[in-house]
Scaffold this motif. Sequence first.
Motif, PDB file in Angstrom:
ATOM      1  N   UNK A  99       0.818  -1.223   0.000  1.00 57.65           N
ATOM      2  CA  UNK A  99       0.000   0.000   0.000  1.00 57.65           C
ATOM      3  C   UNK A  99       0.846   1.265   0.000  1.00 57.65           C
ATOM      4  N   UNK A 100       2.019   1.210   0.591  1.00 58.01           N
ATOM      5  CA  UNK A 100       2.869   2.409   0.595  1.00 58.01           C
ATOM      6  C   UNK A 100       3.259   2.786  -0.825  1.00 58.01           C
ATOM      7  N   UNK A 101       3.693   1.797  -1.605  1.00 56.09           N
ATOM      8  CA  UNK A 101       4.057   2.072  -2.991  1.00 56.09           C
ATOM      9  C   UNK A 101       2.820   2.465  -3.792  1.00 56.09           C
ATOM     10  N   UNK A 102       1.644   1.884  -3.428  1.00 49.15           N
ATOM     11  CA  UNK A 102       0.413   2.295  -4.092  1.00 49.15           C
ATOM     12  C   UNK A 102       0.107   3.759  -3.858  1.00 49.15           C
ATOM     13  N   UNK A 103       0.330   4.218  -2.631  1.00 49.72           N
ATOM     14  CA  UNK A 103       0.130   5.648  -2.339  1.00 49.72           C
ATOM     15  C   UNK A 103       1.125   6.507  -3.128  1.00 49.72           C
ATOM     16  N   UNK A 104       2.378   6.057  -3.233  1.00 43.41           N
ATOM     17  CA  UNK A 104       3.367   6.802  -4.016  1.00 43.41           C
ATOM     18  C   UNK A 104       2.935   6.916  -5.467  1.00 43.41           C
ATOM     19  N   UNK A 105       2.370   5.823  -5.982  1.00 50.74           N
ATOM     20  CA  UNK A 105       1.902   5.855  -7.366  1.00 50.74           C
ATOM     21  C   UNK A 105       0.766   6.860  -7.531  1.00 50.74           C
ATOM     22  N   UNK A 106      -0.147   6.901  -6.576  1.00 48.74           N
ATOM     23  CA  UNK A 106      -1.255   7.863  -6.657  1.00 48.74           C
ATOM     24  C   UNK A 106      -0.738   9.301  -6.634  1.00 48.74           C
ATOM     25  N   UNK A 107       0.279   9.574  -5.833  1.00 49.27           N
ATOM     26  CA  UNK A 107       0.841  10.927  -5.782  1.00 49.27           C
ATOM     27  C   UNK A 107       1.449  11.304  -7.137  1.00 49.27           C
ATOM     28  N   UNK A 108       2.171  10.342  -7.738  1.00 46.46           N
ATOM     29  CA  UNK A 108       2.799  10.610  -9.048  1.00 46.46           C
ATOM     30  C   UNK A 108       1.729  10.844 -10.106  1.00 46.46           C
ATOM     31  N   UNK A 109       0.675  10.015 -10.084  1.00 46.39           N
ATOM     32  CA  UNK A 109      -0.409  10.180 -11.068  1.00 46.39           C
ATOM     33  C   UNK A 109      -1.082  11.535 -10.882  1.00 46.39           C
ATOM     34  N   UNK A 110      -1.299  11.945  -9.624  1.00 45.73           N
ATOM     35  CA  UNK A 110      -1.936  13.242  -9.380  1.00 45.73           C
ATOM     36  C   UNK A 110      -1.090  14.384  -9.936  1.00 45.73           C
ATOM     37  N   UNK A 111       0.224  14.302  -9.755  1.00 43.58           N
ATOM     38  CA  UNK A 111       1.101  15.356 -10.296  1.00 43.58           C
ATOM     39  C   UNK A 111       1.035  15.397 -11.823  1.00 43.58           C
ATOM     40  N   UNK A 112       1.029  14.221 -12.457  1.00 44.89           N
ATOM     41  CA  UNK A 112       0.993  14.189 -13.920  1.00 44.89           C
ATOM     42  C   UNK A 112      -0.344  14.695 -14.445  1.00 44.89           C
ATOM     43  N   UNK A 113      -1.427  14.346 -13.773  1.00 45.28           N
ATOM     44  CA  UNK A 113      -2.734  14.841 -14.213  1.00 45.28           C
ATOM     45  C   UNK A 113      -2.819  16.349 -14.104  1.00 45.28           C
ATOM     46  N   UNK A 114      -2.227  16.908 -13.050  1.00 49.06           N
ATOM     47  CA  UNK A 114      -2.244  18.355 -12.894  1.00 49.06           C
ATOM     48  C   UNK A 114      -1.510  19.079 -14.007  1.00 49.06           C
ATOM     49  N   UNK A 115      -0.514  18.419 -14.617  1.00 50.15           N
ATOM     50  CA  UNK A 115       0.242  19.042 -15.703  1.00 50.15           C
ATOM     51  C   UNK A 115      -0.455  18.881 -17.054  1.00 50.15           C
ATOM     52  N   UNK A 116      -1.454  18.000 -17.088  1.00 52.58           N
ATOM     53  CA  UNK A 116      -2.131  17.748 -18.370  1.00 52.58           C
ATOM     54  C   UNK A 116      -3.318  18.666 -18.617  1.00 52.58           C
ATOM     55  N   UNK A 117      -3.797  19.377 -17.603  1.00 48.56           N
ATOM     56  CA  UNK A 117      -5.001  20.191 -17.754  1.00 48.56           C
ATOM     57  C   UNK A 117      -4.626  21.653 -17.875  1.00 48.56           C
ATOM     58  N   UNK A 118      -5.617  22.434 -18.295  1.00 48.61           N
ATOM     59  CA  UNK A 118      -5.422  23.866 -18.449  1.00 48.61           C
ATOM     60  C   UNK A 118      -5.528  24.566 -17.098  1.00 48.61           C
ATOM     61  N   UNK A 119      -5.224  25.849 -17.103  1.00 50.44           N
ATOM     62  CA  UNK A 119      -5.244  26.616 -15.857  1.00 50.44           C
ATOM     63  C   UNK A 119      -6.648  26.720 -15.294  1.00 50.44           C
ATOM     64  N   UNK A 120      -7.647  26.763 -16.160  1.00 49.87           N
ATOM     65  CA  UNK A 120      -9.018  26.914 -15.682  1.00 49.87           C
ATOM     66  C   UNK A 120      -9.650  25.585 -15.229  1.00 49.87           C
ATOM     67  N   UNK A 121      -8.964  24.480 -15.483  1.00 52.38           N
ATOM     68  CA  UNK A 121      -9.504  23.172 -15.135  1.00 52.38           C
ATOM     69  C   UNK A 121      -9.039  22.759 -13.735  1.00 52.38           C
TER      70      UNK A 121
END
Length: 800
Positions: free
Chosen positions: A406-428
Amino acid sequence: MAVVLMMTCMGGIIGTVAYRQLTNERNLQLQTQHQNITTQLDFVIRQSVERATIEIEQLNFLLTSHSEPHINVLPSLWADIQMYWDISSFAMLTPNGEVLVEMGPAIDSQWLEEHANVSKPRWRFYCQEECRLQMLLPTFFADVAGVVFIETSMSDLLNRIRSEQGVELVVLGPVAKQAESMFYWGRQLFSVSNRARIQPIVSEMALRAPWEQLFTNKQLHHIGDQSWVIWDYSLSDGHNGPMLLVMSDVSDWDQALQSFQQSILGILLLGVLLTSLFIFLIAWSPLRRMVCHARLLPLLAERRFDDIRTQIPSVKHEIIDEVDFLGNAILGVTAQLEDVEHTLAKRTQELNKLAMLDPLTSLPNKAMLQHELEKAIACVGRIHNQVALLFLDLDEFKRINDTLGHHEGDELLIIVAERLGKCVRAMDTVFRQGGDEFLILLRGIDHEQEVRKVIHKIFSSLQQPVVLKSHKLIVTTSIGVAICQSSHMAAEELIQHADLAMYQAKAAGRSNYRVFTYDLLHQANTRLMIEQDIGAAIRESQLKLFLQPIIAIDTGKVCGFEGLVRWFHPQRGLIMPADFIPDIEHSQAIIEVGNYVLKEGIRILKRMQAVVGDELYIAINLSANHYLSADLSHHIASLLAEHKLAPGRLLLEVTEESVMAQVEHARLVMEELKLSGVRIAIDDFGTGYSSLSYLKQLPFDVLKIDRCFISGINVQEVDTHIVNTVISLAHNLGRKVVGEGIENEEQLQFLKAAGCEYAQGYLFARALSEEQVLSMLAQIKTSLIWPTAKEAINLGRLGS
């Protein structure tokens, strides 16, 4: 107040007890006086009778000294007898009642005649103008027996009682028929001891109380300022005869009791007043301070802590009482509440932040999603043309959690969240729903192409490898898209649409996306309807089992039937398995349907065996959940025992995909079923990803080639080679082969040449009802050879 009330009650009890004691003492003395008067009255009467007896003896002695007869001597002595013996009437009678001599007023001859022959003295009170005592005394005169009548006044008798007892006496005559002015209670007043004093009192009593109430309950009669008690003594045998009233003045007793009552009441009131004053003086200061503290308590709820400290006075005296302790406690609570208030304000700020943010990824959470989504939808048509909501679910995230932790699973979720934040526009805005689910709100969308661009950026970003514990992972996601074009749509509805589209994307495979349409919603509603109605379908026998024959290719004989379920819905009509089985595949309903089909199949097989013998078998399809359930073997054994069928006559068909999903568990279940004698077939072989090493370990009996390969025989070279390979593989493993979906004679001849044992398809028959099968078996029961191809095709048109 409690102390005053207690003292009042105690004083009242003590006063009542004392008053009752005095009253009882008075009543006891009056009772004693009554008894003394009664005793004395009897004693005085007896004395009068004894004195009269002595006087008669003296008279008899005097008469014996004369030589003349008594009758002649007595009249000459009458004046002396009256003077010395106070006798008003005298008479001498014989025992027969004959009057020998009579002196004084006339005598009641009737009473004399009735009691002339007496053996002992008799007496009575006789009231005419006055009441007198009359006596009859037996005696001897000149040795001759006789009776002497003597009448004497009652004055001496009553005076003795009055003087010795200190009472007043009233003599009343018998009840008269006509009452006159000097009559009281219907009786004449003959004598009264103190006429000037007592007669007005008797007159007042006669006016106030009737005769029956005059002597009840030791009643006191208050006349003026005096209190009297009255006793009655009958002067004859009847109640209507003359009566003696004895009146006792108890004014002193009554006044003493009243004085005592007033004293007790005064002392009680004084004690209560003094006690109240004493308590008031002692309790005034604490009560005043307690009232002050009580008025300060609401300030705690108003958080006016400085006002409380100002108004609670500091303790200056040496003796600290309970109120001081209360004040100190209030100050302590004030300090604690003030500290809690500051801590609560700080924690509230932190909780407000946490309530809107995901603690793991620091992304806005579901609560913030609801808020932002409602605002964005409200702006549709005014600021934004439309908004889009993307629902993301990571593929195979549970497997990553289970294998890496689960620890590595949480790390993966953090990485995915960072990547998703870079994929959207400023207004999203990117939100984390929970677990491995993310939502992205796209604002200001003019065309669907803008949504696709964001989705492709997400797919591209997630395809970059992620290194966790020296493992390099490629993360994929399934995305559901819901577009809002109206400001009247609810936020929950938009989320539901995106979620539904996401599940469609996940069903299509990894790294896919689907856009919501109302056809998807219709399918979801249909699936929900099926889940709700399938229970009623089982209970009401809406499910029917149709049969498709399985033919031995080398002999042309029918060797068994595959059971195919049909649902005859009361509103929707006929529903095929492909339209409802996938919707209940992962629910408990699939097991209930499977048990129903097993029961129906065994029942139908029993009826077919009654027609052609026990050479036929029935093949039943089982879902993966049903096949891997814990009590399947026991349930099948009980059904076979109930219908007395051999286990080898039942063939269970399971798909290759369901077996390969849990190979080890599937192997154990197969072994358990094989021990019971049930045969097993792997259906739709070639459509999955079977490993030959796994396939070799599984103890199945029959391998069924899927129709998609059979239809390509002699058409596509690849399918022809696959069919040949599968048949050879099955024979090498010692298994039988069934070819499914045979529709023409060329396919049948190819399978026969390749060594396939059994055939099934429209070439022989479509799925037939139970009645059709039984009818056909009745026609071919001797040979069991299924009709020719042409006849089979004609027969197949009757099936479904």
